[in-house]
Scaffold this active site. Sequence first.
Site, mmCIF file in Angstrom:
data_model
loop_
_atom_site.group_PDB
_atom_site.id
_atom_site.type_symbol
_atom_site.label_atom_id
_atom_site.label_comp_id
_atom_site.label_asym_id
_atom_site.label_seq_id
_atom_site.Cartn_x
_atom_site.Cartn_y
_atom_site.Cartn_z
ATOM 1 N N ASP A 118 -18.701 -19.474 -126.835
ATOM 2 C CA ASP A 118 -17.549 -19.585 -125.939
ATOM 3 C C ASP A 118 -18.005 -19.868 -124.505
ATOM 4 O O ASP A 118 -19.186 -19.681 -124.171
ATOM 5 C CB ASP A 118 -16.758 -18.262 -125.993
ATOM 6 N N ASP A 168 -6.319 -21.854 -127.893
ATOM 7 C CA ASP A 168 -5.902 -20.467 -128.145
ATOM 8 C C ASP A 168 -4.415 -20.427 -128.471
ATOM 9 O O ASP A 168 -3.899 -19.406 -128.907
ATOM 10 C CB ASP A 168 -6.180 -19.587 -126.922
HETATM 11 C C1 GLA Z 1 -11.560 -17.084 -125.566
HETATM 12 C C2 GLA Z 1 -11.448 -17.724 -126.924
HETATM 13 C C3 GLA Z 1 -10.801 -16.772 -127.894
HETATM 14 C C4 GLA Z 1 -11.570 -15.479 -127.949
HETATM 15 C C5 GLA Z 1 -11.715 -14.900 -126.561
HETATM 16 C C6 GLA Z 1 -12.637 -13.687 -126.556
HETATM 17 O O1 GLA Z 1 -10.330 -16.946 -124.962
HETATM 18 O O2 GLA Z 1 -10.739 -18.919 -126.849
HETATM 19 O O3 GLA Z 1 -10.719 -17.356 -129.183
HETATM 20 O O4 GLA Z 1 -12.824 -15.703 -128.532
HETATM 21 O O5 GLA Z 1 -12.231 -15.839 -125.641
HETATM 22 O O6 GLA Z 1 -12.784 -13.142 -125.304
#
Ligand code: GLA
Length: 693
Positions: free
Chosen positions: A450, A513
């Site tokens: 990420d 997301d």
């Molecule tokens: C980001 C990602 C999510 C999750 C969060 C965790 O927002 O897009 O899928 O992994 O971080 O903090």
Amino acid sequence: MGIAVSTKNDVFLLNTKSTSYGFGIDDRGLVRHVYWGRKLQCVEELELPEFTEVSTNDPVFQITPEEFPVHGGLRYKEHCLKAIFADGTREIVYQYCGYDVEKGEDWEELILHLRDDHYEFFVDLHYKLYPEYDLMERSVEVRNQTEAPIQIEKLHSAQFHIPYENLNFSNVHGHWGAEHQRFVQKVSYGKIVIENRRGISSHNHNPYFVLDRDATETEGEVYFGALRITGNFSGVVEQTAYGETLVQMGLNDHDCLLELQPGESLTAPAILCGYSSSGFETMSHNLHRFALDHIMRKGLRPVLYNSWEATEFHVNSRDQIKLAQKASELGAELFVLDDGWFGERHSIQNGLGDWYVNEGKFPNGLEELVDAVKGLGMMFGIWVEPEMVNPKAQLYQQHPDWIYHYETRVSDTSRIQYVLNVTKPEVRDFIYQMLDNLLTRYDIDYIKWDANRPISQTGPQRDIWYKHIQTVYQIVTDLKKKHPNVLFEACASGGGRIDYGILGIFDDFWTSDNTDAYDRLFIQDAYSRIYPIKGMRAWVTDCPNFLSGRVIPLTFRYHSAMMGSLGVGCNILKFTQEEVELSQRMIQQYKEIRPIIQEGTFYRLENPSPNDYFLYEYLKEDQGVIFVFLPQSKVGHRGTTVRLRGLEEQGRYTLHTSKGDVTKSGSYLMYHGLEVKLSGDYASAVVRFEKEP
Ligand code: GLA
């Protein structure tokens, strides 16, 4: 097919299966563009037009279409390259000095060699043809063979000339939770600029261009190009005063300066480009097929379960094991432990950088969970955010100088985190070592990588905008060499990292997301125009959706997520027996159609009904799948006609509808079409079909 050179050795025609691209070298040594479009038969017919000067205020350099305009002379249009030589000279005067051709199994490459008139500065223009895919990859390499450094102030990978005005330009806009929002705008006089300045490529715009002449899915001319970079990029579209439209794309020159030391060279990110005379579908098909065959890692992507939306930071061994057991019961093949497992990571406040397993949450070590997951016959995946550090983390306390910062400024945080300067060798080594240790110690099959904030305060170095992402590419490439079976997912605060640069480095890509199944139809449609379905990770999540507040039936949610690489992100421990059984059926069905979805040919079908049906088809050899979505029934509800594409007219196809099997000819299904009527809100159907042997 391939590269044709005129007898006078001054005109080049680059042919793919159905397109041609032509340019020539004039007696001044300028590389001048002459053609891009449908296939031409004979290179000898192409001529370089005479230089014309409209007036003394419209110099020939301004008017003449050049393959790679440089900064200098009487050129005022967008240029692709600006270099500053050690003596302060800021213009390039190039001379053509020959070409080379290289050939591979299914490609041919033409390399044009240019050199500066005065300095030992070389520019190679690369044109790599993939004739079967109707695609060409353009890139440029610059080399400093002077005795002093040369500063590169701007480097765009290619310029394209489209011989029309009033084109439509399309790309996507968006932000976190709303990625891939397609927009189309008319090109008129002046410039359109799309760019990214954040170091993370794709939330806001995406590094590609599509220019069309009122094309539809299946008709009309489309010119397109996708830049292979995940960091800062810029693209400019300009309708000039001289009856054409220019487009170029490359590294963003915003706050960027690349220095070439004596003997050094730099290759700009390639642009994968093409022309279609049969609408957007051909563009998508060519890009998808090329990505599957040449860029992406082979193999089908597993059905995953990810615990993020179920538990957020509140992870512990016991609950994760329970989730894993349930996920396995549903049919998931991969269990991914998301954020919260390491350091003092209980919220966004702390933990990033401290990549040790939190003992309070995993008193028996991570092995307990890994073993449980493996015991269930599933793969195990884990979340990391290696480029970041929280101010409170031990790593930052030990190495405050590892972040991008200015000594005299307060370092700014976003999501309460700083960005590590991964271009420092010690930081790069730390990240590589941390991940290598993790992968060596635990039986991990999947890394979700990420990156939750943009880069800022880059310090004195102005090349990090380019070098940061190159280092990320390198770390992952090196890790894959040592751990070849591990899959890497690129996530950046949702869908911040999807482009043709990262597509060959990582294996799986988090689309957004925003997991609302209705919003996703738009996101996925836009995504599919450029990027292959296999890269599009899509989860089924709980309702009301955390972002939209919408409540959508589970079947529709599954169908929407089954359009890509299926994942589940629900709190499945709360599932009713009915939801468990529905999930089992859906996941089983997905596994059966997965090769068609992930590796088939994808069609965005026309909806002739005034009702808002969303219709899609996937086809792989003799097997196909149709997705029908009706988010909302309207007054005077009517059904729709699904006209399939890509079938054999004479072939006989059996469709397995909810009302029984229907067998029709390919021509009937493509031209007459199948009547379909759904009713209610958030209605959906998946229909499989196959051709009779
Ligand atoms: C980001 C990602 C999510 C999750 C969060 C965790 O927002 O897009 O899928 O992994 O971080 O903090």
